[in-house]
Design a protein around this motif. Structure first.
Motif, PDB file in Angstrom:
ATOM      1  N   TRP A 161       0.860  -1.193   0.000  1.00  0.00           N
ATOM      2  CA  TRP A 161       0.000   0.000   0.000  1.00  0.00           C
ATOM      3  C   TRP A 161       0.893   1.240   0.000  1.00  0.00           C
ATOM      4  O   TRP A 161       1.648   1.471   0.938  1.00  0.00           O
ATOM      5  N   SER A 162       0.790   2.027  -1.070  1.00  0.00           N
ATOM      6  CA  SER A 162       1.635   3.229  -1.215  1.00  0.00           C
ATOM      7  C   SER A 162       3.089   2.869  -0.968  1.00  0.00           C
ATOM      8  O   SER A 162       3.820   3.589  -0.293  1.00  0.00           O
ATOM      9  N   GLY A 167      -2.520   5.806  -4.282  1.00  0.00           N
ATOM     10  CA  GLY A 167      -3.186   7.008  -4.763  1.00  0.00           C
ATOM     11  C   GLY A 167      -2.389   7.610  -5.902  1.00  0.00           C
ATOM     12  O   GLY A 167      -1.152   7.624  -5.865  1.00  0.00           O
ATOM     13  N   ASP A 203       0.093  10.728  -5.025  1.00  0.00           N
ATOM     14  CA  ASP A 203       0.923  10.552  -3.830  1.00  0.00           C
ATOM     15  C   ASP A 203       2.232  11.322  -4.003  1.00  0.00           C
ATOM     16  O   ASP A 203       2.995  11.057  -4.939  1.00  0.00           O
ATOM     17  N   TYR A 220      -6.178   4.691  -6.857  1.00  0.00           N
ATOM     18  CA  TYR A 220      -7.232   5.636  -6.483  1.00  0.00           C
ATOM     19  C   TYR A 220      -6.917   7.026  -7.042  1.00  0.00           C
ATOM     20  O   TYR A 220      -5.995   7.705  -6.579  1.00  0.00           O
ATOM     21  N   LEU A 231      -6.061  10.680  -5.130  1.00  0.00           N
ATOM     22  CA  LEU A 231      -5.740  10.523  -3.707  1.00  0.00           C
ATOM     23  C   LEU A 231      -4.231  10.510  -3.491  1.00  0.00           C
ATOM     24  O   LEU A 231      -3.456  10.098  -4.364  1.00  0.00           O
ATOM     25  N   HIS A 284      -1.986   9.417   2.228  1.00  0.00           N
ATOM     26  CA  HIS A 284      -2.987   9.053   3.233  1.00  0.00           C
ATOM     27  C   HIS A 284      -4.363   9.420   2.689  1.00  0.00           C
ATOM     28  O   HIS A 284      -4.587  10.554   2.287  1.00  0.00           O
ATOM     29  N   PHE A 285      -5.283   8.478   2.712  1.00  0.00           N
ATOM     30  CA  PHE A 285      -6.606   8.703   2.142  1.00  0.00           C
ATOM     31  C   PHE A 285      -7.518   9.393   3.153  1.00  0.00           C
ATOM     32  O   PHE A 285      -7.444   9.116   4.358  1.00  0.00           O
ATOM     33  N   GLN A 310     -12.825   7.521   1.858  1.00  0.00           N
ATOM     34  CA  GLN A 310     -12.096   6.725   0.865  1.00  0.00           C
ATOM     35  C   GLN A 310     -11.225   5.661   1.539  1.00  0.00           C
ATOM     36  O   GLN A 310     -11.058   4.565   0.995  1.00  0.00           O
ATOM     37  N   HIS A 311     -10.691   5.997   2.706  1.00  0.00           N
ATOM     38  CA  HIS A 311      -9.884   5.022   3.446  1.00  0.00           C
ATOM     39  C   HIS A 311     -10.733   3.822   3.853  1.00  0.00           C
ATOM     40  O   HIS A 311     -10.326   2.671   3.661  1.00  0.00           O
ATOM     41  N   ALA A 366     -11.478   1.746   0.853  1.00  0.00           N
ATOM     42  CA  ALA A 366     -10.289   1.022   0.387  1.00  0.00           C
ATOM     43  C   ALA A 366      -9.987  -0.175   1.281  1.00  0.00           C
ATOM     44  O   ALA A 366      -9.592  -1.245   0.793  1.00  0.00           O
TER      45      ALA A 366
END
Length: 292
Positions: free
Chosen positions: A181-182, A237, A240, A267, A270, A273-274, A278-279, A282
């Motif tokens: 994630w990211s 996102g 980012d 996403y 985004l 950090h969402f 949205q977080h 997700a």
């Protein structure tokens, strides 16, 4: 329920947080925690109430022992596990308790190592060097628990945590699925992109990518993607600014080149950090993928 844990990785005492589903009866959660407390080199230090459902108050270690006494491990339910690998270093990117609770609320056991040198753990965080062993060691002792479903042991690496998670997935057959994630995929690119992090990386790693190329490759999942054989989910996102989307796009391409077929949840609009709505969406989508 969340338990603060101390375990031994190599010759160091490492802290971590074990989260259990909030809908479990408190006595059952304490019994499960007590089995972990009975493992060699693992100690439950304190018990924290889960704020999502507010299921209880702090209890002492001695009360856990009383709950466990006389109960059979065969009576404990089997839970899937997510090992959540935090991002950042030091106080930046520390374990997010809200994430532990949100993951546990999906019916999963969750473990979040803090890595050596962070949050009271001994040693020195090397930003993906020897601290990778802290995730590997956690995998080993968690897999010994009777109530962990060995067919569903998953890893989630957020931001820098993708380095630790991907390394563990590449080196342990215990991992069923992994989420990046990211996530950082090439630390040399991070060095070039994040001028604000260069001083920290030179101090922690020992030099620049030009001077220590192998040290940076060791910390770059892109270069051992061929060893990751489990299903992979990439979450990122598109705007980012902390970890460029290019890290995930390159990782997706590399995984495809070596025969893996990653799933991607990208996403639009985004960042790192969402926002809360949205977080939440997700997280649900991620767990739908895990449970499929």
């Amino acid at each position: 329920m969340i338990y603060r844990v101390n375990y031994r990785s190599e010759d160091l005492h490492i802290k971590g947080y074990l989260g259990l589903p909030p809908e479990l009866p408190a006595a059952l959660s304490h019994s499960m925690a007590a089995e972990a407390d009975g493992l060699h080199d693992v100690t439950i230090m304190e018990t924290l109430a889960c704020s999502i459902l507010n299921t209880g108050t702090n209890v002492s270690e001695s009360s856990i022992d009383l709950v466990w006494e006389g109960r059979s491990s065969a009576s404990l339910p089997k839970l899937p596990l997510v090992i959540y690998c935090r991002g950042g270093i030091g106080r930046v990117g520390a374990v997010k308790f809200k994430w532990v609770e949100e993951f546990a609320a999906q019916g999963y056991a969750v473990f979040a190592p803090t890595y050596r040198g962070n949050e009271g753990s001994q040693g020195r965080d090397e930003f993906g060097g020897s601290d990778m062993e802290d995730v590997m060691t956690a995998l080993e002792w968690l897999s010994k628990l009777s109530w962990i479903d060995h067919r569903r042991i998953h890893l989630l690496g957020f931001s820098r945590g993708a380095i630790n998670a991907a390394y563990a997935a590449a080196h342990s057959p215990l991992v069923s699925k992994i989420i990046l994630w990211s996530g950082v995929s090439d630390l040399a690119d991070t060095y070039e992109q994040r001028i604000d992090l260069r001083r920290m990386m030179k101090r922690v790693i020992g030099g620049t990518p030009a001077r220590l190329p192998e040290a940076y490759r060791l910390r770059s999942p892109l270069y051992y993607a061929e060893r990751i054989h489990c299903p992979v989910l990439i979450v990122h996102g598109t705007v980012d600014e902390q970890v460029s989307l290019q890290h995930s796009l390159r990782m997706i391409t590399r995984l495809q080149e070596v025969g893996n077929a990653p799933t991607s949840h990208l996403y639009d609009g985004l960042g790192h950090h969402f926002p809360p709505p949205q977080h939440i969406a997700a997280i649900q989508r991620m767990f739908d993928w895990l449970k499929a």
